[in-house]
Motif scaffolding. Structure first.
Motif, PDB file in Angstrom:
ATOM      1  N   VAL A  61      -2.202  19.147   3.641  1.00 19.73           N
ATOM      2  CA  VAL A  61      -0.810  18.670   3.848  1.00 19.73           C
ATOM      3  C   VAL A  61      -0.539  17.595   2.948  1.00 19.73           C
ATOM      4  N   THR A  62       0.646  17.510   2.191  1.00 16.76           N
ATOM      5  CA  THR A  62       0.853  16.568   1.363  1.00 16.76           C
ATOM      6  C   THR A  62       1.815  15.592   2.033  1.00 16.76           C
ATOM      7  N   VAL A  63       2.139  14.368   1.413  1.00 16.72           N
ATOM      8  CA  VAL A  63       3.217  13.647   2.083  1.00 16.72           C
ATOM      9  C   VAL A  63       4.554  14.093   2.402  1.00 16.72           C
ATOM     10  N   GLY A 117       1.260   9.185  -4.963  1.00 18.61           N
ATOM     11  CA  GLY A 117       1.938  10.356  -4.260  1.00 18.61           C
ATOM     12  C   GLY A 117       3.001  10.261  -3.526  1.00 18.61           C
ATOM     13  N   GLY A 118       3.604   9.047  -3.680  1.00 17.07           N
ATOM     14  CA  GLY A 118       4.918   8.799  -2.919  1.00 17.07           C
ATOM     15  C   GLY A 118       4.750   8.217  -1.546  1.00 17.07           C
ATOM     16  N   ILE A 178       6.911   5.535   3.258  1.00 15.89           N
ATOM     17  CA  ILE A 178       6.807   4.582   4.384  1.00 15.89           C
ATOM     18  C   ILE A 178       7.629   3.558   4.216  1.00 15.89           C
ATOM     19  N   PHE A 179       8.067   2.965   3.390  1.00 15.86           N
ATOM     20  CA  PHE A 179       8.687   1.651   3.348  1.00 15.86           C
ATOM     21  C   PHE A 179      10.184   1.695   2.814  1.00 15.86           C
ATOM     22  N   ILE A 201       9.695  -2.331  -2.587  1.00 13.99           N
ATOM     23  CA  ILE A 201      10.188  -0.655  -2.655  1.00 13.99           C
ATOM     24  C   ILE A 201      11.406  -0.516  -2.011  1.00 13.99           C
ATOM     25  N   ARG A 202      11.515  -1.058  -0.730  1.00  7.44           N
ATOM     26  CA  ARG A 202      12.702  -0.963   0.034  1.00  7.44           C
ATOM     27  C   ARG A 202      13.893  -1.584  -0.742  1.00  7.44           C
TER      28      ARG A 202
END
Length: 198
Positions: A14-16, A92-93, A98-99, A191-192
């Motif tokens: 499974v990837t993100v 991988g992103g 997440i953020f 990031i956000r």
């Protein structure tokens, strides 16, 4: 009632990108819970009291060490992101997923949970057993998403070694917790808000 047959159990990679937001957060918090449990169990088997390990220091010197290390990490990370192509530091992103869409309070909560759980295990328990160098190798290895590229792997190792060093220097786990929290919080906010302005 149907019986469970382990032979019919299928595993797949499974990837993100395969995870929805809820599953990604569940995975994050579950991983941190497991990290906390392992850290507490390891301390127990070392005959050390987790309350004593987490006791808050009498002065605020630890915060200066934590903020100083965090500032160095952030300067190095910004320099790397400026001069190194994105594909050389790709995770991988995961961090972006997440953020990117989190409110500020949730980014702060994630940073706090991760910093306490990981530092209790790695600085509080593992470093006590095998030292800062080997702990940093283990710390870099569990950050699997960075292992495809040597720059982020080296950065994670160096950060871990710095966290171990300020733990030894200050004698309190709160110095690496503060540094880890600040790095994760500020990188999460970058990031956000960077993506928001693009």
């Amino acid at each position: 009632m149907r019986k469970f047959d382990i032979r019919k159990l299928k595993l797949r990679k499974v990837t993100v990108d395969d995870l929805n937001d809820r599953m990604l957060l569940l995975n994050l918090y579950l991983t941190q819970l497991i990290t906390l449990i392992i850290g507490l169990a390891w301390l127990f088997f070392q005959g050390r009291n987790p309350i004593r390990v987490l006791s808050f220091p009498g002065n605020g010197e630890f915060a200066l060490w934590g903020a100083g290390l965090a500032a160095v990490v952030l300067v190095v990370d910004v320099a790397i992101s400026r001069w190194v192509p994105d594909e050389a530091s790709d995770d991988g992103g995961v961090n972006e997923r997440i953020f990117l869409k989190r409110p500020v309070w949730h980014i702060a909560l994630i940073a706090l949970v991760v910093s306490i759980c990981e530092e209790l295990l790695f600085r509080g328990a593992v470093q006590h057993a095998i030292g800062a160098y080997w702990t940093s190798i283990v710390f870099a290895a569990i950050h699997v998403r960075y292992l495809r590229h040597w720059i982020p792997t080296g950065l994670v190792f160096s950060i871990s070694y710095g966290l171990g060093w300020i733990y030894i220097l200050t004698g309190t786990i709160w110095a690496p917790i503060a540094a880890h929290f600040l790095v994760d919080l500020i990188m999460g906010l970058i990031i956000r808000f960077r993506r928001e302005t693009e």
